[in-house]
Design an enzyme around this catalytic site. Sequence first.
Site, short mmCIF file in Angstrom:
data_model
loop_
_atom_site.label_atom_id
_atom_site.label_comp_id
_atom_site.label_asym_id
_atom_site.label_seq_id
_atom_site.Cartn_x
_atom_site.Cartn_y
_atom_site.Cartn_z
N TRP A 240 1.08 10.01 7.39
CA TRP A 240 1.01 8.94 7.21
C TRP A 240 1.26 8.42 8.46
CZ3 TRP A 240 2.71 9.28 2.31
CH2 TRP A 240 2.35 8.53 1.60
N CYS A 275 -1.14 4.96 -0.29
CA CYS A 275 -1.24 4.19 -1.24
C CYS A 275 -1.64 3.64 -2.27
CB CYS A 275 -0.24 3.35 -1.19
SG CYS A 275 -0.55 1.64 -0.31
N HIS A 338 1.63 -2.85 -0.51
CA HIS A 338 2.04 -1.51 -0.80
C HIS A 338 0.94 -1.71 -2.34
CE1 HIS A 338 3.48 2.01 -2.28
NE2 HIS A 338 3.93 1.03 -2.98
N ASP A 361 4.42 4.29 -9.88
CA ASP A 361 3.92 4.37 -8.32
C ASP A 361 3.98 5.44 -8.45
OD1 ASP A 361 3.84 4.00 -5.95
OD2 ASP A 361 5.25 2.35 -6.14
N TYR A 531 0.31 -0.15 8.44
CA TYR A 531 -0.27 -0.71 7.04
C TYR A 531 1.32 -1.02 6.18
CZ TYR A 531 -0.37 2.44 2.82
OH TYR A 531 0.16 3.62 2.54
#
Length: 697
Positions: A240, A275, A338, A361, A531
């Site tokens: 990220w 994600c 997300h 997830d 984000y």
Amino acid sequence: MALDVISTHLYHMENAVEHHADRFESLQDGSTAIFRRGQPFYFGIKFNRPVDKIKDIVRIVLVTGPAPAPAKGTSTALIVKDKEDLVEDKWDARFSNFTGSTVTVQVQIPPYAPVSVWKIIVHTARKGVAGVKQHRVETEVYILFNPWCPNDTVYMDDEIKLNEYVLNDDGKVWQGTYKEPKGYQWFFGQFEAVVLPSIMMLLDRASLSHQDRADPVKMSRTISAITNAVDDYGLVEGKWDGSFEDGTSPFAWISSTPIFDEFYNTQQPVKYGQCWVFSGVIVTICRALGIPCRSVTNYISAHDTNTSLTIDMYIDIAGEKLDSHPGSYTNDSCWNFHVWNDVWMDRPDLSKGYGGWQSIDGTPQETSDSMYRCGPAPVEAVKRGEVNIGYDTTFVYTEVRADMCVFKESEDGYWSRVKTLPNYVGKLIVTKKIGEILPGTDDMEDITDIYKNPFDSPEDKMAVKKAIKMVPIAQQIYDVEESQIEDVELKLFDIEQITLGESFKIAISLHNTSTEQRTISVVLSALSILYTGTTINKVKRSQANIVLNPNQSENIHVYVKPSEYMDKLSAHSLIRITAVVNVQETGQLWSQDDDFAVQKPELNIELSSEPRVDEPCVATFSFNNPLSVALTECTFSIEGPAIHRVIKFRNVLPNEKNVTHKEMFKPEKEGQPTVTVSFNSKQLTDIKKTITTTVQL
């Protein structure tokens, strides 16, 4: 003498059609057979002579895993009998047809068989004669979940939904903001030849026993773990920080296929994902295995790091919002969006009422049982606030229903909670609608109501009460009462969108409703964010102190120029404007954010002619570079049916107009294919365009 097996035939395509598996590419060369549990398959055997029904014994043995055992459900031996019907709920076999020395055997797979690669061995013997002959069938046999079978725990009683959530290999993942959702096409490619072998490799790395592979609950929990590379050397490595030089930028992926290709060929985790990439490949894995699955996006998604059911915001004595608690007690955040997944299954491990959609997830956020994984959490339990039901339901509940707790630093350095903003997250939860891909948000389905109740409804109040009752930290937080005079009305004006290169204005209105004078401190700021909500650059900050007389109103604003933000944007081009207001006389503290995306240039696609089968057609891609810097490390990615290309492109000049690339292609079959083209560079990323065209003969 016992029969000798001359050859075998698993009727790959004929069985595949009956098992809804005929689209798997690996069936084409005949080296693989794919069946679904809970159904029978046909198996041809040619012997050296006709079968003597009285004296010959034919046994079909099926095994899977490193140590097959009947007690574990990983091995079975079936004596083939000459009978009319099979028993449907267990392993069984019968002779279906005799033609000379060739027989057709029908084998029933039980609905609880482990989902794995199986081997078939044919045993032959003769009554009264010692010895058994064995013939190992070379064909690999995949047994998958069967959502068409009522006795399978992944059963889905709706053909339209099955076509979407199991068989559809094309879809969308949703990004953007809750005010302006954007759906990006994603090619899942669950039928590609590399997918099933890659999944089996990943399951082996996860050390999930073959016995446990019969259970979709355990399988989906494992899938959420093997998707990321943190614990078990899984499929995709997350990153990220914006530096992707040693891999592929997450923004460049528009399909699962090249990810599985790279993983299968290198047997290394693929760099890099975020994600929506994890969600996209989970859809691929689940649909390939036969678990109904969809990608889900939650706009304004909470990441609760201390299981308090709240997101904690800290404002220091200078009126600055901090990214985390100054003592690192908690590092909560609100992601602009997300993306995770829903998988469909019954939950025999739980009380009745918790089957249906379950949240999993693959993004590594928090550990669960010492591993980075999440779910399956029953969506119904999330909605009811029953956070003690299922796996990681507390975490998912907080993602969609957390309150924001605001803490203020006092002059003596202590922090106290001064405000709670209820229902701060889960503004909009969406997935792709069933059916064809449509432009804009026409194919977006709002599923917020299956995750949470209308705010402040009796059902919502009950759900919150239940959740708090199960979480000790939350009980402590909600026991603290707030008492504060709030007589200054405030409003931060939203910014819907701006185009890259435009100025924008941060504006706030204030109204003193009291009968006394109010001294007010106002801090307006603009931040470039990921984000995930993490600040990557401070764009601008302005502070003002004003005095409002009774019933007086005032507007305050500050302008932000392009030169102040252009070189500070993240890949998603998200900017957060923030207002923090402190009223001296009453201690009233007010803070509000607004996130918006800076619009990137449009990518245009033009075709040289009407596409026809086996005839060359040239596609022209073009856009304008709005930046005053050169674009380097440029690529175009093209993804669609039978098209998976990444094209290296030249450097683009600063402010260059009509940047153009031509690409020739030759359609292989008629229809209406949907194709996505994406441009990425080091300085400007994620410029996408999706088109659907008609290919004629």
